[in-house]
Design a protein around this motif. Structure first.
Motif, PDB file in Angstrom:
ATOM      1  N   ILE A 134       8.159  -0.490   6.501  1.00 57.30           N
ATOM      2  CA  ILE A 134       9.158   0.345   5.639  1.00 57.30           C
ATOM      3  C   ILE A 134      10.507   0.184   6.431  1.00 57.30           C
ATOM      4  O   ILE A 134      11.505   0.183   5.705  1.00 57.30           O
ATOM      5  N   ASP A 135      10.508   0.516   7.364  1.00 55.29           N
ATOM      6  CA  ASP A 135      11.785   0.507   8.205  1.00 55.29           C
ATOM      7  C   ASP A 135      12.556  -0.800   8.191  1.00 55.29           C
ATOM      8  O   ASP A 135      13.905  -0.640   7.704  1.00 55.29           O
ATOM      9  N   ALA A 136      11.980  -1.731   8.334  1.00 57.30           N
ATOM     10  CA  ALA A 136      12.502  -3.044   8.141  1.00 57.30           C
ATOM     11  C   ALA A 136      12.859  -3.345   6.810  1.00 57.30           C
ATOM     12  O   ALA A 136      13.994  -3.907   6.637  1.00 57.30           O
ATOM     13  N   LEU A 137      12.224  -3.167   5.744  1.00 52.73           N
ATOM     14  CA  LEU A 137      12.344  -3.135   4.408  1.00 52.73           C
ATOM     15  C   LEU A 137      13.528  -2.412   3.972  1.00 52.73           C
ATOM     16  O   LEU A 137      14.403  -3.095   3.326  1.00 52.73           O
ATOM     17  N   ILE A 138      14.025  -1.334   4.476  1.00 52.31           N
ATOM     18  CA  ILE A 138      15.375  -0.344   4.218  1.00 52.31           C
ATOM     19  C   ILE A 138      16.225  -1.207   4.483  1.00 52.31           C
ATOM     20  O   ILE A 138      17.356  -1.300   4.043  1.00 52.31           O
ATOM     21  N   THR A 180       0.849  -1.187  -0.043  1.00 52.61           N
ATOM     22  CA  THR A 180      -0.110  -0.110   0.047  1.00 52.61           C
ATOM     23  C   THR A 180       0.769   1.242  -0.022  1.00 52.61           C
ATOM     24  O   THR A 180       0.409   2.421  -0.673  1.00 52.61           O
ATOM     25  N   ALA A 181       2.128   1.017   0.715  1.00 48.24           N
ATOM     26  CA  ALA A 181       2.719   2.515   0.754  1.00 48.24           C
ATOM     27  C   ALA A 181       4.189   2.424   0.148  1.00 48.24           C
ATOM     28  O   ALA A 181       4.769   1.255  -0.092  1.00 48.24           O
ATOM     29  N   ALA A 182       4.616   3.587  -0.299  1.00 49.79           N
ATOM     30  CA  ALA A 182       6.002   3.528  -0.777  1.00 49.79           C
ATOM     31  C   ALA A 182       6.688   4.924   0.120  1.00 49.79           C
ATOM     32  O   ALA A 182       6.376   5.694   0.359  1.00 49.79           O
ATOM     33  N   PHE A 183       8.174   4.592   0.132  1.00 56.19           N
ATOM     34  CA  PHE A 183       8.918   5.859   0.876  1.00 56.19           C
ATOM     35  C   PHE A 183       9.862   5.996  -0.007  1.00 56.19           C
ATOM     36  O   PHE A 183      10.622   5.085  -0.298  1.00 56.19           O
ATOM     37  N   LEU A 184      10.095   7.267  -0.310  1.00 54.66           N
ATOM     38  CA  LEU A 184      11.171   7.712  -1.312  1.00 54.66           C
ATOM     39  C   LEU A 184      12.108   8.886  -0.636  1.00 54.66           C
ATOM     40  O   LEU A 184      11.516   9.700   0.141  1.00 54.66           O
ATOM     41  N   GLU A 185      13.349   8.899  -1.053  1.00 52.73           N
ATOM     42  CA  GLU A 185      14.091  10.282  -0.817  1.00 52.73           C
ATOM     43  C   GLU A 185      14.567  10.961  -2.186  1.00 52.73           C
ATOM     44  O   GLU A 185      14.492  10.334  -3.109  1.00 52.73           O
ATOM     45  N   SER A 186      14.858  12.209  -1.890  1.00 50.27           N
ATOM     46  CA  SER A 186      15.525  12.966  -2.900  1.00 50.27           C
ATOM     47  C   SER A 186      16.424  13.737  -2.302  1.00 50.27           C
ATOM     48  O   SER A 186      16.596  14.129  -1.178  1.00 50.27           O
ATOM     49  N   ARG A 228      12.704   9.999  12.729  1.00 45.07           N
ATOM     50  CA  ARG A 228      11.478  10.640  12.627  1.00 45.07           C
ATOM     51  C   ARG A 228      11.087  10.757  11.221  1.00 45.07           C
ATOM     52  O   ARG A 228       9.610  10.613  10.974  1.00 45.07           O
ATOM     53  N   SER A 229      11.801  10.531  10.180  1.00 44.39           N
ATOM     54  CA  SER A 229      11.352  10.450   8.708  1.00 44.39           C
ATOM     55  C   SER A 229      10.675   9.143   8.217  1.00 44.39           C
ATOM     56  O   SER A 229       9.659   9.064   7.739  1.00 44.39           O
ATOM     57  N   THR A 230      11.260   7.989   9.070  1.00 44.89           N
ATOM     58  CA  THR A 230      11.129   6.573   8.413  1.00 44.89           C
ATOM     59  C   THR A 230      10.069   6.200   9.067  1.00 44.89           C
ATOM     60  O   THR A 230       9.131   5.245   8.760  1.00 44.89           O
ATOM     61  N   PHE A 231       9.843   6.497  10.473  1.00 45.52           N
ATOM     62  CA  PHE A 231       9.108   5.853  11.387  1.00 45.52           C
ATOM     63  C   PHE A 231       8.468   6.760  12.631  1.00 45.52           C
ATOM     64  O   PHE A 231       8.895   6.881  13.854  1.00 45.52           O
ATOM     65  N   PRO A 232       7.785   7.848  12.017  1.00 45.51           N
ATOM     66  CA  PRO A 232       7.179   8.773  13.096  1.00 45.51           C
ATOM     67  C   PRO A 232       6.653   8.301  14.148  1.00 45.51           C
ATOM     68  O   PRO A 232       6.548   8.823  15.241  1.00 45.51           O
ATOM     69  N   ALA A 233       5.637   7.152  13.881  1.00 42.05           N
ATOM     70  CA  ALA A 233       4.918   6.717  14.835  1.00 42.05           C
ATOM     71  C   ALA A 233       5.700   6.126  16.108  1.00 42.05           C
ATOM     72  O   ALA A 233       5.086   6.147  17.099  1.00 42.05           O
TER      73      ALA A 233
END
Lengths: 351, 98
Positions: free
Chosen positions: A243-247, A122-128, A222-227
């Motif tokens: 997401i954190d685990a996949l990175i 459902t979700a994606a996480f990207l950086e720039s 705080r960026s990858t895992f604010p919760a």
């Protein structure tokens, strides 16, 4: 040509207009946890004065991006919004940004130079921008022939570093050639990041195969895992921990040839418990996950939460059974400062 | 010329290019994102590298996100980003573009 304007969400009228626009675009979460952290919001106005796009910034994270798709040139509004948000960040000297988005929009951001770090169904996480995750990893200390060695990792907030943390590191140190201890970089805890980092270094100084490094933006930040830093609904925690685990699994571990990850059981923190489950599910079998029972002092489980509580209650002598002398010295020397932080409202029950 | 900070210029809008320059050690390294990279990638990189060399930068990491910019735009954005990265915007070096 659409015009970008600043949206001041402190004005109730502006906020209502913004919310209504987003609701029409399918974004409906306006909880204060999400909205209060926004630093800057912009809107895109068409020639008739209608709001046709919006986007916001929280720290270095792009949020609440939406455009109406009745435009003439497909994608133009989206590009204009992201450009304007980045321009704002550059003005703040922030050259590195992130976005959490629905998996289906990942490619739209990829077209704008964003690099996908992880995605779930459902979700994606990207950086720039710069420094990127490759720059972060290139700076990590390494040993000779590291790819043939047993390499393990531990991630900790260490707020503060306890005997429990020390024993976990000791165990990993005795079972591996090299252990990376990643200290959470986000400054949102009673002990400041520099203090936590320093206490972990001092408390692990005797183990010569242990390197203490910052987790940067990529490990429980705080960026990858604010919760992790805010009370959040289960579903959000599940997505963010995934997401954190996949990175870690797909980018960090292969680059540093990490084969094992050590975790302490977490009897008290719901979020950490979720995180541990998620790590186990996603990392294994590629990366061996070793869950180690919390160490005990007599029958008492050692946790940093407990230490913080004792600081609040001025029970200094009880702390010495829970932390190594290096941490104890720091608490003794800074005990008034720590109490002052608690009085000023620093939450000590979280992580 | 010494790169003192990150320098950015340009947008992600059509016909433009966004150039981000930061310090590097291995010559001019261009990381290019462009829909026309197949046909024009080499040319875009060449314009960026030549502009930086003329300006006096020989080591830099460049992240370029192209949205179909013409060469003159690429050179202008590169120069602006380079002047920001070297903190020399008070002395415009427009002759680099000639």
């Amino acid at each position: 040509m659409d015009k970008t304007i600043e949206l001041n969400l402190n004005f109730p009228d502006t906020k209502t207009r913004w919310e209504n626009f987003l609701i029409n675009q399918g974004i409906t979460d306006f909880s204060s946890r999400e909205v209060d952290v926004l630093d800057h919001s912009i809107g895109l106005i068409d020639e008739d004065g209608h709001l046709v796009g919006t986007g916001s910034i929280a720290g270095k994270v792009l949020k609440y991006i939406a455009v109406s798709n009745d435009e003439a040139v497909h994608g133009a509004r989206f590009n204009q919004i992201v450009s304007a948000l980045q321009e704002y960040l550059f003005g703040q000297k922030i050259y590195h940004s992130f976005v959490f988005t629905k998996a289906k929009y990942s490619s739209s951001f990829a077209h704008l130079g964003f690099n996908e770090l992880a995605h779930t169904d459902t979700a994606a996480f990207l950086e720039s921008g710069t420094p990127s995750i490759q720059d972060f990893l290139a700076k990590m200390p390494r040993i000779k022939n590291q790819n043939q060695k047993e390499v393990a990792a531990i991630v900790m907030n260490a707020n503060p570093f306890t005997l429990g943390h020390q024993k976990l590191v000791q165990l990993a140190s005795s079972e591996n050639d090299l252990v990376y201890v990643f200290v959470v970089a986000t400054d949102a805890s009673l002990f400041k990041t520099s203090e936590r980092m320093d206490l972990v270094k001092k408390g692990t100084a005797n183990f010569n195969n242990v390197v203490v490094v910052s987790g940067g933006d990529y490990l429980v930040s705080r960026s990858t895992f604010p919760a992790y830093f805010l009370k959040s609904p289960d579903e959000l925690i599940t997505t963010q921990t995934a997401i954190d685990a996949l990175i870690f699994k797909n980018i960090i571990a292969p680059e540093l040839t990490i084969k094992k990850r050590y975790l302490g059981t977490e009897p008290f923190s719901r979020t950490t418990n979720f995180y541990n489950q998620s790590l186990q599910k996603i990392l294994s079998p590629t990366i061996e996950v070793k869950i180690v029972q919390r160490f005990r002092d007599n029958e008492k489980i050692i946790t940093a939460t407990n230490v913080r509580q004792l600081i609040k209650n001025s029970d200094l002598k009880d702390i010495s059974t829970l932390v190594p002398p290096t941490t104890m010295n720091f608490i003794n020397d800074n005990y008034q400062i720590l109490q002052e932080r608690i009085k000023k409202g620093m939450n000590i029950d979280g992580n | 010329m010494e790169i003192k900070t990150v320098g950015v210029a340009g947008t992600l809008e059509s016909s433009d290019i966004q150039i981000m320059i930061s310090a590097g050690q291995n010559g001019i390294e261009v990381d290019l994102d462009s829909e026309v990279a197949k046909s024009y990638g080499d040319q875009i990189k060449k314009v960026i590298t030549e502009t930086l060399n003329k300006f006096g930068i020989t080591n830099a990491k460049v992240k370029a996100t192209d949205k179909g910019a013409l060469d003159c735009v690429i050179a202008a954005r590169t120069l602006a980003a380079a002047q920001r990265a070297t903190e020399t915007t008070d002395q415009p070096r427009l002759e680099v573009l000639q």
